[in-house]
Design a protein around this motif. Structure first.
Motif, mmCIF file in Angstrom:
data_model
loop_
_atom_site.group_PDB
_atom_site.id
_atom_site.type_symbol
_atom_site.label_atom_id
_atom_site.label_comp_id
_atom_site.label_asym_id
_atom_site.label_seq_id
_atom_site.Cartn_x
_atom_site.Cartn_y
_atom_site.Cartn_z
ATOM 1 N N SER A 139 0.821 -1.222 0.000
ATOM 2 C CA SER A 139 0.000 0.000 0.000
ATOM 3 C C SER A 139 0.849 1.264 0.000
ATOM 4 N N HIS A 140 2.105 1.187 0.451
ATOM 5 C CA HIS A 140 2.990 2.357 0.422
ATOM 6 C C HIS A 140 3.375 2.728 -1.009
ATOM 7 N N LEU A 141 3.227 1.776 -1.919
ATOM 8 C CA LEU A 141 3.589 2.014 -3.316
ATOM 9 C C LEU A 141 2.392 2.404 -4.179
ATOM 10 N N HIS A 142 1.268 2.685 -3.570
ATOM 11 C CA HIS A 142 0.089 3.098 -4.329
ATOM 12 C C HIS A 142 0.128 4.604 -4.565
ATOM 13 N N THR A 143 1.185 5.043 -5.216
ATOM 14 C CA THR A 143 1.328 6.449 -5.587
ATOM 15 C C THR A 143 1.304 6.544 -7.102
ATOM 16 N N LEU A 144 1.229 7.773 -7.596
ATOM 17 C CA LEU A 144 1.120 7.963 -9.037
ATOM 18 C C LEU A 144 2.375 7.515 -9.776
ATOM 19 N N MET A 145 3.536 7.720 -9.177
ATOM 20 C CA MET A 145 4.771 7.296 -9.816
ATOM 21 C C MET A 145 4.768 5.783 -10.043
ATOM 22 N N TYR A 146 4.325 5.034 -9.055
ATOM 23 C CA TYR A 146 4.288 3.581 -9.191
ATOM 24 C C TYR A 146 3.123 3.117 -10.060
ATOM 25 N N PHE A 147 2.088 3.922 -10.155
ATOM 26 C CA PHE A 147 1.011 3.636 -11.114
ATOM 27 C C PHE A 147 1.570 3.658 -12.528
ATOM 28 N N PHE A 148 2.360 4.687 -12.842
ATOM 29 C CA PHE A 148 2.978 4.773 -14.166
ATOM 30 C C PHE A 148 4.005 3.664 -14.359
ATOM 31 N N LEU A 149 4.743 3.344 -13.318
ATOM 32 C CA LEU A 149 5.729 2.263 -13.410
ATOM 33 C C LEU A 149 5.047 0.924 -13.681
ATOM 34 N N SER A 150 3.908 0.688 -13.071
ATOM 35 C CA SER A 150 3.159 -0.548 -13.334
ATOM 36 C C SER A 150 2.659 -0.593 -14.770
ATOM 37 N N ASN A 151 2.159 0.537 -15.252
ATOM 38 C CA ASN A 151 1.706 0.590 -16.643
ATOM 39 C C ASN A 151 2.862 0.354 -17.607
ATOM 40 N N LEU A 152 4.007 0.954 -17.319
ATOM 41 C CA LEU A 152 5.184 0.767 -18.162
ATOM 42 C C LEU A 152 5.647 -0.688 -18.112
ATOM 43 N N SER A 153 5.591 -1.297 -16.954
ATOM 44 C CA SER A 153 5.984 -2.702 -16.822
ATOM 45 C C SER A 153 5.039 -3.612 -17.610
ATOM 46 N N PHE A 154 3.744 -3.361 -17.496
ATOM 47 C CA PHE A 154 2.783 -4.155 -18.268
ATOM 48 C C PHE A 154 3.001 -3.957 -19.762
ATOM 49 N N ASN A 155 3.312 -2.736 -20.167
ATOM 50 C CA ASN A 155 3.591 -2.454 -21.574
ATOM 51 C C ASN A 155 4.834 -3.219 -22.044
ATOM 52 N N ASP A 156 5.846 -3.327 -21.178
ATOM 53 C CA ASP A 156 7.046 -4.089 -21.532
ATOM 54 C C ASP A 156 6.731 -5.564 -21.745
ATOM 55 N N ILE A 157 5.838 -6.106 -20.934
ATOM 56 C CA ILE A 157 5.415 -7.498 -21.130
ATOM 57 C C ILE A 157 4.747 -7.647 -22.496
ATOM 58 N N CYS A 158 3.858 -6.731 -22.809
ATOM 59 C CA CYS A 158 3.137 -6.804 -24.080
ATOM 60 C C CYS A 158 4.079 -6.636 -25.272
ATOM 61 N N LEU A 159 5.031 -5.718 -25.162
ATOM 62 C CA LEU A 159 5.981 -5.488 -26.253
ATOM 63 C C LEU A 159 6.859 -6.716 -26.465
ATOM 64 N N SER A 160 7.350 -7.300 -25.393
ATOM 65 C CA SER A 160 8.168 -8.510 -25.523
ATOM 66 C C SER A 160 7.362 -9.654 -26.114
#
Length: 193
Positions: free
Chosen positions: A20-41
Motif C-alpha cells: 500500500s505504500h507504493l500506491h502512488t502515481l509514480m508507481y502507477f505509471f511504473l506498473s503501466n510501463l511494466s505491463f507495456n514491456d510485457i506486451c511489447l516482448s
C-alpha cells in the motif's frame, strides 16, 4: 531469458499492487510501463523462439501486419508513458507543494488513456498504409520480426510518400515525447542545482 524477463516484470507489478505504500502515481505509471514491456516482448519474442526451434525464419503477410500493429502500439505507448513519467517527476520536484493538485489520479488516468489512444492511432495509420501497398502474391518476409522499412522495400508501389509519412510520424511520435523528457529533466536538474 524471455521467461525470466516476464517473471521479473510481473514481480514489479506484484510488488506495486501488494504494498500500500507504493500506491502512488509514480508507481502507477511504473506498473503501466511494466505491463507495456510485457506486451511489447510478447509481440515479438514468441515468434522468434518458434522460428529458432523450427529453423524457419519467415513470417506471412497477415502475421506481419498483426505483429507490426502490436509492436507499434507498444513502442509508441512506451515513449508516451516515459514522457508522462518525466512530467510527473518534473511536477514532483519543481512544484512539490502543488503536486497533488496538478497530478491527481484523474489526470493520470487521462494521460495514460491518451497515450494509449495516440499509440493505437499511430499503429493503425502505419498498418493501413502497409495494407495499401501492392506486393507479389504469397508474400513471405524472410525475418522473424516484421519491420516497416523492410515491408516497404518489398512492395512494388511508389514508396516515396510512404517513406515521407514514416519520417514525419516518427518525428512526431518519437521526437515529441523525447523532447518532453529532455525538457522535464533539464528543469529538474536546474531546480536541484
Amino acid at each position: 531469458m524471455y521467461l525470466v524477463t516476464i517473471l521479473g516484470i510481473l514481480l514489479i507489478i506484484l510488488a506495486v499492487s501488494s504494498d500500500s505504500h507504493l500506491h502512488t502515481l509514480m508507481y502507477f505509471f511504473l506498473s503501466n510501463l511494466s505491463f507495456n514491456d510485457i506486451c511489447l516482448s510478447t509481440s515479438m519474442i514468441p515468434k522468434m523462439l518458434v522460428d529458432l526451434q523450427t529453423h524457419n525464419q519467415s513470417i506471412t503477410y497477415k502475421d506481419c501486419i498483426s505483429q507490426l500493429f502490436f509492436v507499434l502500439v507498444f513502442t509508441v505507448l512506451e515513449n508516451c508513458l516515459l514522457a508522462v513519467m518525466a512530467y510527473d517527476r518534473y511536477v514532483a520536484i519543481c512544484h512539490p507543494l502543488r503536486y497533488t493538485l496538478i497530478m491527481n489520479p484523474c489526470l493520470c488516468g487521462i494521460l495514460t488513456l491518451f497515450s494509449l489512444l495516440i499509440s493505437i492511432v499511430d499503429a493503425l495509420l502505419h498498418s493501413l498504409m502497409v495494407l495499401q501497398l501492392s506486393f507479389c502474391t504469397d508474400l513471405e518476409i524472410p525475418h522473424f520480426f516484421c519491420e516497416l522499412a523492410q515491408i516497404i522495400k518489398l512492395s512494388f508501389s511508389d514508396n516515396f510518400m510512404y517513406n515521407i509519412l514514416i519520417y514525419i510520424v516518427a518525428c512526431i511520435f518519437g521526437g515529441v515525447p523525447c523532447s518532453r523528457i529532455i525538457f522535464s529533466y533539464v528543469h529538474i536538474v536546474s531546480s536541484v542545482l
